[in-house]
Design an enzyme around this catalytic site. Structure first.
Site, short mmCIF file in Angstrom:
data_model
loop_
_atom_site.label_atom_id
_atom_site.label_comp_id
_atom_site.label_asym_id
_atom_site.label_seq_id
_atom_site.Cartn_x
_atom_site.Cartn_y
_atom_site.Cartn_z
N HIS A 1 0.84 -1.20 0.00
CA HIS A 1 0.00 0.00 0.00
C HIS A 1 0.88 1.25 0.00
CE1 HIS A 1 -2.80 -3.03 1.64
NE2 HIS A 1 -3.74 -2.30 1.07
N ASP B 1 -4.08 -6.57 -7.97
CA ASP B 1 -4.39 -5.92 -6.70
C ASP B 1 -4.83 -4.49 -7.03
OD1 ASP B 1 -4.70 -5.47 -4.01
OD2 ASP B 1 -2.67 -6.07 -3.45
#
Length: 413
Positions: free
Chosen positions: A183, A254
């Protein structure tokens, strides 16, 4: 797919994030989206989400369902709250070691999600965690023993399939053994393929063999295969899944808005690179319009063959046709699996160290931890006839909590 325009095909492979709690009908229609993902900030109430999902699903006349996806792993990664049954962190099922229970829990969760209008769940987590040096996955993983994790993940995958929802195993080639959070940055996997095959690949391999319909790639650089390139944008890394494990289902990226990708590639280049690499479904581009335009331009410019785009879109549509053929679910299922969730938690109880028999506390007990947890603990202690204050000390550690010293230390996550 041959009858679709390039603009329609480009949208069909995108699952977008949206803002607010209203049904994103204009967004879906404008870009011919393959679907949307419901995040925590899109969830106001179950009733509102059910209605939003219904409106999205009936927003156009395409003869197959849209992808309406959600991250509903259990534990901390739970987007849809009560009255939908809340299940504990996935490591609970690894600790329980009961494959029938894992399958039943997934089937139950999938049934409730299906009743809410979801067609895809981004679970189970197939990563094998390496423990304290794993900053991202942790208790989202079933555990640190690859073979045990493989068995639990396979059981969960089958349970989801039985419920009629599409499970997406994540995050290939394995996010649990890297020491950075994708992230925030691009993690680097230093292990070679042989080592990965012995550990990280095992849960994916077991579920692929059992018929897993979809797998999510990770934004991880496998340095000995494609150094410096996120896995879902690297043909050789995607090839480890499609060629190495023989997976021929839907390859999902993702979230493409994560720093591991967007900081280097941007919204447009990222989606084109993912399709060129062999990824089929593009999850959460940082800018939907830019992503859509980039795909159309890549096809018209010749850098992305239309046949590759058609192949990716066909996989999405075919999988959604299977969802459409699944049996419907009664809305009365919401919240009906609370006892099953409690059974998972009960079977997950594990003594890490110390004696494992007899009472742990004396006649009085004193707990430390977050106020809400301590309050709940104190109420339960009183119900059992214990005095609160003094006596045996109990430290209750929540998610991301630091070490604690007490007579009894309990990790709640």
């Amino acid at each position: 797919m041959a009858d679709m325009t390039v603009e329609q095909l480009a949208g069909q492979v995108i699952v977008a994030r949206y803002s607010g709690t209203e049904a994103p009908l204009e967004l879906v229609d404008q870009f011919h989206l393959g679907g949307v993902i419901v995040m925590g900030d899109n969830y106001e109430s179950l009733e509102a989400t059910v209605e939003s999902n219904r409106l999205v699903q009936t927003s156009d006349n395409r003869p197959w369902p849209l992808v309406i996806g959600v991250d509903q792993e259990g534990g901390l990664v739970t987007r849809i709250g009560a009255p939908v049954t809340q299940f504990p962190a996935y490591m609970s099922l690894g600790a329980a070691g009961d494959l029938g229970l894992a399958r039943e829990a997934a089937r139950a969760s999938g049934e409730e999600l299906r009743a809410a209008g979801f067609t895809m769940v981004f679970a189970p987590v197939a990563d094998v965690t390496v423990g304290v040096s794993d900053p991202t996955i942790g208790s989202r993983s079933a555990g640190g023993d690859a073979r045990a994790v493989a068995a639990v993940v396979r059981a969960s995958m089958l349970g989801y399939v039985e419920s009629g929802i599409v499970p997406v195993l994540k995050h290939f080639p394995g996010h649990g053994s890297v020491t950075a959070d994708s992230h925030l940055t691009l993690p680097h996997q230093g292990a070679g393929v042989t080592e990965l095959e012995r550990r990280d690949f095992l849960p994916f391999a077991a579920s692929v063999k059992a018929g897993a319909p979809a797998v999510m790639m990770a934004h991880i650089s496998v340095d000995q295969v494609a150094p410096g390139v996120p896995g879902d944008l690297a043909p050789r890394v995607v090839g480890l899944l499609t060629g190495g494990l023989g997976f021929d289902g839907l390859v999902v990226t993702d979230a493409l808005e994560m720093e591991a990708v967007v900081s280097t590639y941007g919204a447009g280049n990222a989606v084109v690179a993912a399709l060129q690499a062999g990824s089929d479904l593009l999850l959460m581009p940082a800018d939907v319009e830019m992503a859509h335009t980039a795909i159309v331009s890549a096809v018209s410019g010749g850098s992305l063959p239309r046949t590759r785009l058609e192949e990716a879109a066909a996989k999405v549509v075919a999988l959604m046709m299977h969802v459409d053929a699944a049996n419907g679910v009664d809305a009365g299922v919401f919240g009906s699996h609370s006892e099953l969730s409690r059974e998972v938690s009960a079977k997950a109880l594990t003594v890490i160290q110390g004696r494992c028999q007899g009472p742990y506390v004396e006649e009085s007990v004193s707990a430390t931890g977050s106020p809400d947890v301590v309050s709940e603990f104190n109420a339960a202690a009183k119900d059992q006839g214990l005095a609160v204050g003094g006596g045996t000390t109990v430290a209750l550690i929540g998610a991301y909590g630091g070490p604690a010293n007490a007579d009894v230390v309990v990790s709640l996550d």
